[in-house]
Design an enzyme around this catalytic site. Structure first.
Site, PDB file in Angstrom:
ATOM      1  NE  ARG B 235      39.301  63.572  -0.091  1.00  0.00           N
ATOM      2  CZ  ARG B 235      39.134  64.775  -0.633  1.00  0.00           C
ATOM      3  NH1 ARG B 235      38.919  64.884  -1.937  1.00  0.00           N
ATOM      4  NH2 ARG B 235      39.202  65.872   0.086  1.00  0.00           N
ATOM      5  N   GLY B 256      30.917  56.046   4.563  1.00  0.00           N
ATOM      6  CA  GLY B 256      32.117  55.581   3.891  1.00  0.00           C
ATOM      7  C   GLY B 256      32.270  56.127   2.475  1.00  0.00           C
ATOM      8  CG  HIS B 257      35.515  54.537   0.176  1.00  0.00           C
ATOM      9  ND1 HIS B 257      35.384  53.731  -0.920  1.00  0.00           N
ATOM     10  CD2 HIS B 257      36.019  53.759   1.148  1.00  0.00           C
ATOM     11  CE1 HIS B 257      35.800  52.523  -0.634  1.00  0.00           C
ATOM     12  NE2 HIS B 257      36.190  52.506   0.630  1.00  0.00           N
ATOM     13  CG  ASN B 258      33.536  55.318  -4.011  1.00  0.00           C
ATOM     14  OD1 ASN B 258      34.583  55.322  -3.363  1.00  0.00           O
ATOM     15  ND2 ASN B 258      33.485  55.686  -5.266  1.00  0.00           N
ATOM     16  CB  SER B 276      30.693  50.761  -2.598  1.00  0.00           C
ATOM     17  OG  SER B 276      31.999  51.198  -2.917  1.00  0.00           O
TER      18      SER B 276
END
Lengths: 357, 357, 357
Positions: B235, B256-258, B276
């Site tokens: 998330r 990974g996140h974002n 990201s």
């Protein structure tokens, strides 16, 4: 359900990993592993590696190079392949010390085997067939038409899908899954979270979208196979993905659809194999090795850590390859060494050019 | 619960992966896939690849280079894109033979869809909302405030968290999880053990410890996405991690996140993407590719097996990169070839130096 | 069980990830994080990154290089380490802006903590001990003799094995597992599907088969450790596998048997560590790093993405290594650059040879 008094029906007292009770003698060990005892040790109470063993611990010498370590260790007694390797310590002589160690550990601290029975909170379909002595824990599922062989253990959250077949004396650790229609031989172990029978990764681009090719094949895992935690073995598009007898697969390994792996191969942690590749017998994939689609790897070949084999690659029987793209291991090492000379070589080249004007 | 007579309420007889009953004709196939039949085949009973097909099997020619294989195969009939590719065998001509194969498989052996209903032993919160035709197996959980779209299937041990949203016609295989607050579109498939919505890996070192940055964002998985066995999609710290429509993610992939992944991308087994990063549409990450944090990858780019892109790297649209550090694929191949000449070059350099004194 | 009215006993209304209610002021933030407020912002309602923040969002400047981005952002207010970095915007000055962000997020949107209790459908053995405030969800298992510390949360499908010990304030996300005999310290988090205590990958070839060495050791996870989704930590053959205090492990990481990891280390996604390796304190393994067996890595060392360390390798404290075989990072970059000059160098070499005849 709150804490019940008898939460798991049919489970006896836990026998696994209990503290060792009492002590054992060198003769006990010799009898259990079929070796000869030399010297007399004080009462032993534990088993430990050379580094951490104390005077009441049994240890072992796994190869000749460790003889000096053995002599210098504090171990009370040793499993060795020849008496001189014990450096004067009490010992049991046996052909394969490490195999003997395994046997003694199994005798000394037998693995837990829950008593037969289906726990309250387990879900076993009416049409599933369980052999004698099978244990199914709370939260586990055995679906319609599945068959589970005698004495197998299905831990909490583990899953045996519709029509799947599990052999005798298997262990499915928590949350391991054998999906619909797949088969697993006798004496196999699936560590926690291992998946056998996920859909193969097969799509066709039709100009607008990746269309899924239905994956209607299965996985056949032969006898004496172990599959690591959170590893994933895909089912075949058609036909079978096959994991040969005696092959051991480590954690987080990926095996693609329609792959065939020969007998007694070793796949170390995080290795991955693409679709339709064929591995021979006794192949070793070290950690994080990547084998692409439609590769063929001959018997006894070894790929060292992080090596990569491109699509449709071929690896000869007995070869040892390293790097990506993979090279014979010696050549891989030679090139790495040559690279270390490159900077100086470029300077020498410039010096010659200067000299020649 | 012991073996009950009706362990899973609302489940009909299993229809998946049943043995084929009866036979089918070329006309049946042509009608199902919208193609034209040529020649007449004996009654067909199965589907198989060219290598394993027998006289009663339908097979297919996926590209022109396989025409010779087709002629030499034992297949009873073929799906082809043009009649000459069938080498004289009975065939059905259709624009995309492999897509047609998928359609015929789906018609020939329709995937099981359990009847609607919540099984005994399933845990569905009072405030969860299930659409018509949803199936929830024993041991599965649908938490408070979650919504599950029509005809979706939640298998044993699968989990839909608080406030999570699942679209229509989705399948969560055993032990797959969509965690709190995340959303998954229509017609998505999560293979066994796949996780959507684990916390992003975000910490700040304050001089004494790594302090966790609370990960309060979510994951949005769009329509027609597939996520492989034991893959993990984190998330966002804040906002959303996004997996675009039609993207297919293989087993053991890490996102990974974002991260934002565009539409119709393909992420093969064990690929990983750091936080990201932004991937365009139609991107291909081959097996074990590593994409670090804050990377941007243009539409249609391809990273070949085990390629690595460093932090904040940029990959142009349509580029094909290999190796670590990643290079254009041709340059990667050229350098590998040049390295093979390095040893001899150093010898030549020494010879010149000797000659020059 | 069908949709019950109270499916999870002891659970209150969900408090996690609820929509923010009401607004907050700069003073609220300054008070929560122990900083000083400068300027006055309009009422804030959310938290967002610089890129996506709007006039009602709080954002933060994580390092000096982002000061220009801060000034150009639409954020309504900023967390900064010095007032000038806010570029004139209302701000809260605090030593570690990103740590402060974490604190504010935790205060602003507190993580859900289900009320104490064992849900209906959870399986807790009679001899298991649960501390005050523990929550066990439906479908979770706490086996015989296990101990769970105060206020810990065991989510659906999570598993605490026989005799395992879990500290206070831990969270086991869905389908995470701490297997028999292993221990986990206080304030640890296991993301979904994480496994602690799978068998080590230990076999001995006896000439006919790979014989399993019983893995009778355990895993000790110290305080404040986080373990990612579908990661796997193997138990020791004998003794303990150890994960030191404050270490953070990302998704899909593999840690082999008898590994020791020091305090406050960081293991990024898909990194893998073979058996018996020893990592110091504050070590960083970037994504997909491979560390083989019997390796020693000194305090504070860093391995960059996809780096590989061969069996029995040594990494000095503070070293930064890249590539496979791993080299000091600068040397790795230099060699990559030199390779780019190799083609031209070979041409120059040929030209010299021609000139010399």
């Amino acid at each position: 359900m709150a804490r019940s008094k008898h939460p798991i029906r049919g489970k006896g007292r836990p026998r696994r990993r209990a503290a060792p009770r009492g002590s054992f003698s060198l003769k006990d060990v010799a009898a259990a592993v079929g070796g000869r005892a030399h010297g007399s040790a004080r009462a032993l109470t534990g088993v430990a590696s050379l580094e951490s063993a104390g005077p009441s611990d049994l240890s072992w010498v796994s190869d000749d190079r460790r003889a000096a370590d053995a002599a210098g260790s504090r171990a009370g007694a040793l499993l060795v392949s020849a008496e001189p390797l014990a450096g004067g310590k009490p010992c049991v002589v046996v052909e394969h010390p490490q195999v003997a160690l395994g046997r003694w550990l199994a005798a000394f601290r037998p693995a837990a085997r829950p008593k037969a029975g289906v726990a309250r909170g387990a879900f076993v379909a009416r049409t599933a067939k369980l052999g004698p002595g099978v244990s199914v824990s709370a939260g586990a599922t055995v679906a319609a038409g599945a068959r589970v062989g005698a004495r197998s253990t299905i831990a909490a959250g583990a899953f045996v899908g519709e029509g799947a077949v599990l052999g005798e004396d298997c262990i499915l650790h928590p949350n391991a899954a054998v999906l619909a229609g797949c088969s697993v031989g006798a004496r196999c172990v699936l560590q926690a979270g291992a998946v056998v029978g996920s859909d193969g990764f097969g799509y066709v681009w039709d100009g607008a979208a990746h269309r899924k090719i239905p994956q209607i094949g299965t996985v056949r895992v032969e006898d004496d196979v172990e599959i690591g935690a959170n590893a994933a073995i895909d089912r075949a598009t058609l036909g079978e993905t096959v994991v040969g007898r005696g092959t051991k697969i480590d954690n987080l390994v990926q095996v693609g659809h329609n792959v065939t792996i020969g007998e007694n191969s070793i796949l170390c942690g995080q290795a991955g194999i693409g679709g339709s590749s064929i591995l021979g017998r006794g192949v070793t994939l070290a950690g994080q090795v990547g084998v692409s689609d439609h590769v063929r790897i001959g018997d006894g070949a070894t790929l060292t850590g992080q090596a990569g084999i491109a699509r449709q690659g071929r690896v000869d029987a007995g070869a040892v390859l390293s790097g990506m793209p993979a090279l014979p291991h010696r050549e891989f090492l030679r090139r790495a060494a040559l690279l270390g000379r490159l900077e100086r070589a470029l300077e020498r080249l410039a010096a010659i050019e200067k000299k020649l004007g």
